[in-house]
Design a protein around this motif. Structure first.
Motif, PDB file in Angstrom:
ATOM      1  N   UNK A  60     -39.838 -25.823  -3.196  1.00  0.00           N
ATOM      2  CA  UNK A  60     -40.813 -26.904  -3.047  1.00  0.00           C
ATOM      3  C   UNK A  60     -41.617 -26.807  -1.752  1.00  0.00           C
ATOM      4  N   UNK A  61     -41.459 -25.718  -1.014  1.00  0.00           N
ATOM      5  CA  UNK A  61     -42.190 -25.595   0.254  1.00  0.00           C
ATOM      6  C   UNK A  61     -42.886 -24.245   0.373  1.00  0.00           C
ATOM      7  N   UNK A  62     -43.501 -23.819  -0.714  1.00  0.00           N
ATOM      8  CA  UNK A  62     -44.122 -22.503  -0.744  1.00  0.00           C
ATOM      9  C   UNK A  62     -45.299 -22.391   0.217  1.00  0.00           C
ATOM     10  N   UNK A  63     -46.031 -23.477   0.434  1.00  0.00           N
ATOM     11  CA  UNK A  63     -47.239 -23.390   1.271  1.00  0.00           C
ATOM     12  C   UNK A  63     -46.927 -22.869   2.668  1.00  0.00           C
ATOM     13  N   UNK A  64     -45.847 -23.360   3.236  1.00  0.00           N
ATOM     14  CA  UNK A  64     -45.496 -22.984   4.614  1.00  0.00           C
ATOM     15  C   UNK A  64     -44.661 -21.711   4.691  1.00  0.00           C
ATOM     16  N   UNK A  65     -44.314 -21.136   3.548  1.00  0.00           N
ATOM     17  CA  UNK A  65     -43.420 -19.991   3.564  1.00  0.00           C
ATOM     18  C   UNK A  65     -41.969 -20.380   3.605  1.00  0.00           C
ATOM     19  N   UNK A  66     -41.689 -21.694   3.460  1.00  0.00           N
ATOM     20  CA  UNK A  66     -40.313 -22.191   3.341  1.00  0.00           C
ATOM     21  C   UNK A  66     -39.439 -21.739   4.506  1.00  0.00           C
ATOM     22  N   UNK A  67     -39.826 -22.068   5.710  1.00  0.00           N
ATOM     23  CA  UNK A  67     -39.013 -21.718   6.880  1.00  0.00           C
ATOM     24  C   UNK A  67     -37.763 -22.592   6.916  1.00  0.00           C
ATOM     25  N   UNK A  68     -37.926 -23.904   6.923  1.00  0.00           N
ATOM     26  CA  UNK A  68     -36.848 -24.897   6.759  1.00  0.00           C
ATOM     27  C   UNK A  68     -35.778 -24.868   7.850  1.00  0.00           C
ATOM     28  N   UNK A  69     -35.990 -24.118   8.903  1.00  0.00           N
ATOM     29  CA  UNK A  69     -34.923 -23.881   9.867  1.00  0.00           C
ATOM     30  C   UNK A  69     -35.541 -23.378  11.170  1.00  0.00           C
ATOM     31  N   UNK A  77     -41.360 -16.312  15.075  1.00  0.00           N
ATOM     32  CA  UNK A  77     -42.237 -16.396  16.243  1.00  0.00           C
ATOM     33  C   UNK A  77     -42.090 -15.152  17.116  1.00  0.00           C
ATOM     34  N   UNK A  78     -40.864 -14.767  17.397  1.00  0.00           N
ATOM     35  CA  UNK A  78     -40.609 -13.580  18.224  1.00  0.00           C
ATOM     36  C   UNK A  78     -41.156 -12.321  17.549  1.00  0.00           C
ATOM     37  N   UNK A  79     -41.033 -12.278  16.225  1.00  0.00           N
ATOM     38  CA  UNK A  79     -41.511 -11.114  15.474  1.00  0.00           C
ATOM     39  C   UNK A  79     -43.023 -11.110  15.283  1.00  0.00           C
ATOM     40  N   UNK A  80     -43.691 -12.178  15.692  1.00  0.00           N
ATOM     41  CA  UNK A  80     -45.139 -12.229  15.559  1.00  0.00           C
ATOM     42  C   UNK A  80     -45.634 -12.600  14.179  1.00  0.00           C
ATOM     43  N   UNK A  81     -44.774 -13.143  13.346  1.00  0.00           N
ATOM     44  CA  UNK A  81     -45.155 -13.516  11.985  1.00  0.00           C
ATOM     45  C   UNK A  81     -45.809 -14.892  11.929  1.00  0.00           C
ATOM     46  N   UNK A  82     -45.489 -15.745  12.901  1.00  0.00           N
ATOM     47  CA  UNK A  82     -46.126 -17.046  13.036  1.00  0.00           C
ATOM     48  C   UNK A  82     -46.483 -17.251  14.499  1.00  0.00           C
ATOM     49  N   UNK A  83     -47.447 -18.148  14.763  1.00  0.00           N
ATOM     50  CA  UNK A  83     -47.785 -18.436  16.158  1.00  0.00           C
ATOM     51  C   UNK A  83     -47.038 -19.683  16.628  1.00  0.00           C
ATOM     52  N   UNK A  84     -47.218 -20.022  17.907  1.00  0.00           N
ATOM     53  CA  UNK A  84     -46.435 -21.127  18.469  1.00  0.00           C
ATOM     54  C   UNK A  84     -46.796 -22.457  17.817  1.00  0.00           C
ATOM     55  N   UNK A  85     -48.066 -22.664  17.491  1.00  0.00           N
ATOM     56  CA  UNK A  85     -48.457 -23.913  16.838  1.00  0.00           C
ATOM     57  C   UNK A  85     -47.758 -24.070  15.497  1.00  0.00           C
ATOM     58  N   UNK A  86     -47.654 -22.988  14.748  1.00  0.00           N
ATOM     59  CA  UNK A  86     -46.962 -23.025  13.456  1.00  0.00           C
ATOM     60  C   UNK A  86     -45.475 -23.281  13.656  1.00  0.00           C
ATOM     61  N   UNK A  87     -44.890 -22.630  14.664  1.00  0.00           N
ATOM     62  CA  UNK A  87     -43.468 -22.838  14.944  1.00  0.00           C
ATOM     63  C   UNK A  87     -43.194 -24.288  15.315  1.00  0.00           C
ATOM     64  N   UNK A  88     -43.989 -24.842  16.248  1.00  0.00           N
ATOM     65  CA  UNK A  88     -43.771 -26.209  16.701  1.00  0.00           C
ATOM     66  C   UNK A  88     -43.999 -27.204  15.570  1.00  0.00           C
ATOM     67  N   UNK A  89     -45.023 -26.970  14.756  1.00  0.00           N
ATOM     68  CA  UNK A  89     -45.306 -27.855  13.627  1.00  0.00           C
ATOM     69  C   UNK A  89     -44.156 -27.833  12.637  1.00  0.00           C
ATOM     70  N   UNK A  90     -43.683 -26.632  12.317  1.00  0.00           N
ATOM     71  CA  UNK A  90     -42.581 -26.504  11.370  1.00  0.00           C
ATOM     72  C   UNK A  90     -41.313 -27.159  11.907  1.00  0.00           C
ATOM     73  N   UNK A  91     -40.992 -26.928  13.179  1.00  0.00           N
ATOM     74  CA  UNK A  91     -39.764 -27.478  13.760  1.00  0.00           C
ATOM     75  C   UNK A  91     -39.786 -29.002  13.751  1.00  0.00           C
ATOM     76  N   UNK A  92     -40.925 -29.590  14.104  1.00  0.00           N
ATOM     77  CA  UNK A  92     -41.033 -31.043  14.065  1.00  0.00           C
ATOM     78  C   UNK A  92     -40.880 -31.590  12.660  1.00  0.00           C
TER      79      UNK A  92
END
Length: 250
Positions: A60-69, A77-92
Motif C-alpha cells: 500500500x506504499x508503492x509511491x514512496x518505494x515502501x521504506x517503512x523503516x 540515504x548513505x547509498x545515495x538512493x534517496x536524498x536527506x529531504x526524502x529520508x526526513x520526510x519518510x522518517x517523520x
C-alpha cells in the motif's frame, strides 16, 4: 533518484507504516492478551504475522518505494538512493504512522486490554523488550538483525529496481522477499530482544502506549527505548556501507 512530491511521499509512508503496525502489533495482541482466540499462539505466529504485516505495508506504499523503516531509510540515504529531504520526510511519516497504527490496534482490542491482568503483556503489544536485560548485548542483537534486513533489501534490489527501497520487477510480489526475510529474522534472531529492527516500529507504538488511557498499563519502559532506535540505525548504516563491496552494487 527521481523527483517526488514530498506530500504524497509522506502520505505513502504514513499509510504503509500504519498498515504495518496494525497487522504487526495486532498479531502480538492476539497472541498475548487474555481471552483472544489466538491467545498462546506462540512466537512463530508472531513472526509470520509481522512478515505478512510487512507484505501488506509494502503493497500500500508503492509511491514512496515502501521504506517503512528509518533504518532502511538511513541505508538508502548513505547509498545515495534517496536524498536527506526524502529520508526526513519518510522518517517523520513512519513515526506518525506507527503511532496511528498502534492506536487503531488498541481500539480493536480495547476490551482485551481491559481484561489483561499483566502490564508487561500490554506493553509487549506496543513495543519490544529484552528477554535478558543487558543494554550492550541487546544493542548488538538489534544491530545484527537490522543489518541482515537492510543488507538483504540491497541484495533484492540487485535483481530489480535499485531506485526504490524494495526489489522491483515482481509486480505485486515485490513485497514477498522482504516479508519472508522478516519472518526469518524473527525466527532466527528475534528471541533476545523481540527484533524491533525498525526505530519507528518500536518508538511510535511506545509513544502510543504512554499517551493512551490503557487500564493498568504500567510503565512504558523508557530506559530501554533507546536500544531499538539506535541499534537499527547502526545496523542499517553498516549494511549500506557493506553492500557495495559485498554485493557489487557500486
Amino acid at each position: 533518484m527521481t523527483d517526488v512530491n514530498l506530500g504524497l511521499y509522506f502520505l505513502s509512508e504514513l499509510v504503509g507504516t500504519a498498515m504495518l503496525i496494525i497487522l504487526g502489533c495486532g498479531v502480538v495482541a492476539n497472541v498475548a492478551l487474555t481471552k483472544n482466540k489466538g491467545f498462546g499462539g506462540g512466537f512463530l505466529m508472531v513472526n509470520w504475522g509481522w512478515g505478512l504485516a510487512v507484505f501488506a505495508g509494502v503493497l500500500v506504499s508503492a509511491y514512496s518505494g515502501a521504506i517503512l523503516n528509518p533504518a532502511v531509510g538511513i541505508g538508502l540515504l548513505i547509498a545515495g538512493k534517496i536524498d536527506f529531504a526524502m529520508f526526513a520526510t519518510a522518517a517523520g511519516a513512519e513515526l506518525l504512522g506507527a503511532i496511528l497504527g498502534a492506536i487503531i490496534v488498541w481500539l480493536g482490542y480495547k476490551q482485551h486490554f481491559d481484561e489483561e491482568p499483566e502490564a508487561a503483556n500490554k506493553l509487549g503489544v506496543f513495543s519490544t523488550g529484552p528477554a535478558i536485560r543487558s543494554y550492550g548485548w541487546n544493542l548488538v542483537t538489534e544491530i545484527i538483525g537490522t543489518f541482515v534486513l537492510v543488507f538483504g533489501i540491497f541484495a533484492f534490489a540487485d535483481y530489480g529496481d535499485v531506485e526504490v527501497g524494495t526489489p522491483g520487477g515482481l509486480g505485486p510480489l515485490t513485497a514477498l522477499p522482504v516479508a519472508l526475510l522478516v519472518v526469518g529474522i524473527g525466527a532466527s534472531l528475534g528471541g533476545p530482544t523481540g527484533y524491533a529492527i525498525n526505530p519507528a516500529r518500536d518508538l511510535g507504538p511506545r509513544i502510543a502506549h504512554a499517551i493512551l488511557p490503557i487500564k493498568g498499563k504500567g510503565s512504558s519502559d523508557w530506559s530501554y527505548a533507546w536500544v531499538p532506535v539506535v541499534g537499527p540505525l547502526i545496523g542499517g548504516a553498516i549494511a549500506a556501507v557493506a553492500a557495495p563491496v559485498l554485493l557489487h552494487l557500486a
